[in-house]
Design a protein around this motif. Structure first.
Motif, mmCIF file in Angstrom:
data_model
loop_
_atom_site.group_PDB
_atom_site.id
_atom_site.type_symbol
_atom_site.label_atom_id
_atom_site.label_comp_id
_atom_site.label_asym_id
_atom_site.label_seq_id
_atom_site.Cartn_x
_atom_site.Cartn_y
_atom_site.Cartn_z
ATOM 1 N N ILE A 150 -7.667 3.841 6.831
ATOM 2 C CA ILE A 150 -6.420 3.396 7.449
ATOM 3 C C ILE A 150 -6.747 2.108 8.188
ATOM 4 C CG2 ILE A 150 -4.647 3.920 9.155
ATOM 5 C CD1 ILE A 150 -5.001 6.868 8.476
ATOM 6 N N SER A 151 -6.130 1.015 7.744
ATOM 7 C CA SER A 151 -6.469 -0.318 8.256
ATOM 8 C C SER A 151 -5.199 -1.121 8.518
ATOM 9 C CB SER A 151 -7.361 -1.053 7.246
ATOM 10 O OG SER A 151 -7.595 -2.382 7.638
ATOM 11 N N LYS A 152 -4.942 -1.420 9.781
ATOM 12 C CA LYS A 152 -3.790 -2.245 10.165
ATOM 13 C C LYS A 152 -2.492 -1.740 9.533
ATOM 14 C CE LYS A 152 -6.424 -6.534 10.749
ATOM 15 N NZ LYS A 152 -6.570 -7.934 10.315
ATOM 16 N N GLY A 153 -2.307 -0.433 9.570
ATOM 17 C CA GLY A 153 -1.087 0.133 9.025
ATOM 18 C C GLY A 153 -1.118 0.422 7.543
ATOM 19 N N GLU A 192 -12.429 -8.088 0.245
ATOM 20 C CA GLU A 192 -12.032 -8.383 1.616
ATOM 21 C C GLU A 192 -12.664 -7.363 2.559
ATOM 22 O OE1 GLU A 192 -7.996 -7.257 2.802
ATOM 23 O OE2 GLU A 192 -7.707 -6.385 0.793
ATOM 24 N N LYS A 193 -13.102 -7.838 3.719
ATOM 25 C CA LYS A 193 -13.654 -6.934 4.719
ATOM 26 C C LYS A 193 -12.498 -6.300 5.479
ATOM 27 C CE LYS A 193 -16.770 -6.738 8.702
ATOM 28 N NZ LYS A 193 -17.604 -7.533 9.653
ATOM 29 N N LEU A 194 -12.463 -4.977 5.493
ATOM 30 C CA LEU A 194 -11.354 -4.258 6.099
ATOM 31 C C LEU A 194 -11.625 -3.958 7.572
ATOM 32 C CD1 LEU A 194 -10.739 -1.629 3.273
ATOM 33 C CD2 LEU A 194 -9.444 -3.739 3.658
ATOM 34 N N GLN A 195 -10.596 -4.045 8.358
ATOM 35 C CA GLN A 195 -10.667 -3.519 9.722
ATOM 36 C C GLN A 195 -10.427 -2.016 9.617
ATOM 37 O OE1 GLN A 195 -8.378 -5.306 13.076
ATOM 38 N NE2 GLN A 195 -7.551 -3.220 13.334
ATOM 39 N N ILE A 196 -11.400 -1.248 9.994
ATOM 40 C CA ILE A 196 -11.309 0.202 9.813
ATOM 41 C C ILE A 196 -10.839 0.849 11.104
ATOM 42 C CG2 ILE A 196 -12.590 2.306 9.282
ATOM 43 C CD1 ILE A 196 -14.436 0.606 7.535
ATOM 44 N N ASP A 197 -9.610 1.356 11.070
ATOM 45 C CA ASP A 197 -9.060 2.081 12.213
ATOM 46 C C ASP A 197 -9.374 3.565 12.132
ATOM 47 O OD1 ASP A 197 -7.925 -0.337 13.120
ATOM 48 O OD2 ASP A 197 -6.165 -0.021 11.850
ATOM 49 N N ALA A 219 -8.060 2.581 -0.516
ATOM 50 C CA ALA A 219 -9.272 3.177 -1.093
ATOM 51 C C ALA A 219 -10.406 2.171 -0.963
ATOM 52 C CB ALA A 219 -9.038 3.534 -2.549
ATOM 53 N N ALA A 220 -11.247 2.346 0.053
ATOM 54 C CA ALA A 220 -12.335 1.393 0.297
ATOM 55 C C ALA A 220 -13.486 1.590 -0.672
ATOM 56 C CB ALA A 220 -12.826 1.510 1.735
ATOM 57 N N ASP A 221 -13.540 2.734 -1.324
ATOM 58 C CA ASP A 221 -14.586 2.992 -2.316
ATOM 59 C C ASP A 221 -13.973 3.811 -3.441
ATOM 60 O OD1 ASP A 221 -17.022 2.999 -3.571
ATOM 61 O OD2 ASP A 221 -18.026 4.341 -2.158
#
Length: 372
Positions: free
Chosen positions: A194-197, A92-97, A201-203
């Protein structure tokens, strides 16, 4: 032993570390199916055991299954730092805050684990100034305590009473548990997003101590050597592919590293590390030379300080390769030590003069490769 990102994330999940929704894919059709199952925009990541894959074009994005299929077709045709892309991770593509960096490794000087964290995640950590990296040395007798993890979170400027702060404390504790229980040399999350609350671990980077693999039977195994490196291993040679254009052979790890450093000092770029060892003999040396030639170098530097390794054996091997296969690039050799005069006579017969000093030989090899 290094593990692929997808392997690392499977282990992360076992220890309660949050990871994105993802599927493996070995074909474009599998990538499309994975994208459909995940739903929404996805990221397609090439799975290779090397860094800087993003800069090499090894990560692509897609908004739908057809886009994922097309991206997968392109990625599966790529080679990144000499490693063919054979498998993909579709996530899934994450929204990166916000992006953070988090890792635990062994500090060999301090002889203990060290926890590292930074607010500068998502980039090459080597390029981040040391003052921007939080380091906390860990006592294996004491282990990771909540107050230690809390100190790190506070140092990152994240309130402990916030949802993110509480989650980060859990992540740090889980990461340490994984590090200890799996005999890791390195556990790294870059970026920790940190993505949408959510904290995710993106990697993943996970390196296991080779000497402890016998007690980690449940872990997957990954082959991190290239085809040429595997061939060298089978021959009993220490060979690592690099990204330069000057082939290197020497007899000993120290002298090989010294040769690489000297090439760089004089403005050249080594194509490989090859320690032919001591007493390799004519046949082994000839095979070592063939490995170097497989890298298509612009020149070759051979640096021999003969003790166990006999200089006439090295010279005979070089003459054999030159006569039977041919060497299409210039060869520069520094030949000093056991039977050096006999070796120099053999080299002179094939039109090669030997140097007495490494610096002179390296400078010539760099010049022949088109460097300084």
């Amino acid at each position: 032993m290094k593990l692929f990102e997808y392997m690392g994330k499977e282990i992360f999940a076992r220890f309660g570390l949050p990871v994105p929704k993802g599927r493996m894919a070995a074909t474009p059709d599998e990538a499309a199916q994975a994208a459909e199952e995940i739903g929404g925009p996805v990221v397609i990541k090439s799975q290779v055991l090397s860094g800087k894959r993003g800069k090499a074009g090894g990560i692509k994005f897609a908004n739908n299954p057809q886009g994922a299929k097309e991206a997968a077709q392109e990625l599966l045709s790529m080679t990144i730092q000499g490693l063919p892309v054979e498998i993909l991770l579709v996530e899934e593509k994450l929204q990166i805050d916000r992006e953070l960096y988090l890792a635990i490794t062994i500090d060999s000087a301090a002889k203990q684990p060290v926890l590292m964290a930074s607010v500068y995640g998502g980039m090459d950590i080597e390029e981040v100034a040391d003052e921007h990296i939080i380091k906390k040395y860990l006592d294996v007798e004491l282990g990771m305590q909540n107050f230690m993890a809390s100190d790190v979170v506070r140092s990152l400027g994240i309130p402990l009473n916030s949802p993110h702060g509480k989650e980060l404390v859990k992540v740090i504790n889980s990461l340490y548990e994984l590090f200890i229980r799996k005999d890791a040399e390195l556990v790294e999350i870059n970026p920790l997003v940190i993505s949408k609350g959510r904290v995710i671990a993106a990697d993943s980077k996970l390196t296991i101590d080779d000497e402890a693999l016998y007690r980690q039977a449940d872990l997957p195994r990954a082959e991190e050597r290239t085809k040429a490196e595997k061939a060298a291993h089978d021959l009993g040679l220490s060979f690592v592919e690099l990204d330069g254009d000057i082939g290197v052979m020497a007899n000993g790890a120290g002298i090989t590293m010294g040769t690489l450093d000297t090439i760089t000092y004089y403005g050249g770029r080594p194509a490989n590390f090859l320690d032919a060892g001591g007493g390799t003999g004519t046949e082994g040396t000839a095979k070592a030379l063939e490995l170097i030639l497989s890298r298509n170098p612009k020149s070759i530097i051979i640096n021999i300080f003969g003790g166990i390794t006999r200089c006439d054996d090295v010279a005979s091997a070089l003459a054999t390769v030159k006569k039977t296969r041919g060497i299409p690039v210039p060869v520069v050799i520094r030949l000093v030590g056991t039977n050096q005069e006999a070796g120099r006579v053999i080299l002179k017969d094939i039109g090669i003069e030997a140097y007495d000093f490494m610096q002179d030989a390296v400078k010539k090899a760099v010049e022949l490769a088109g460097g300084n």
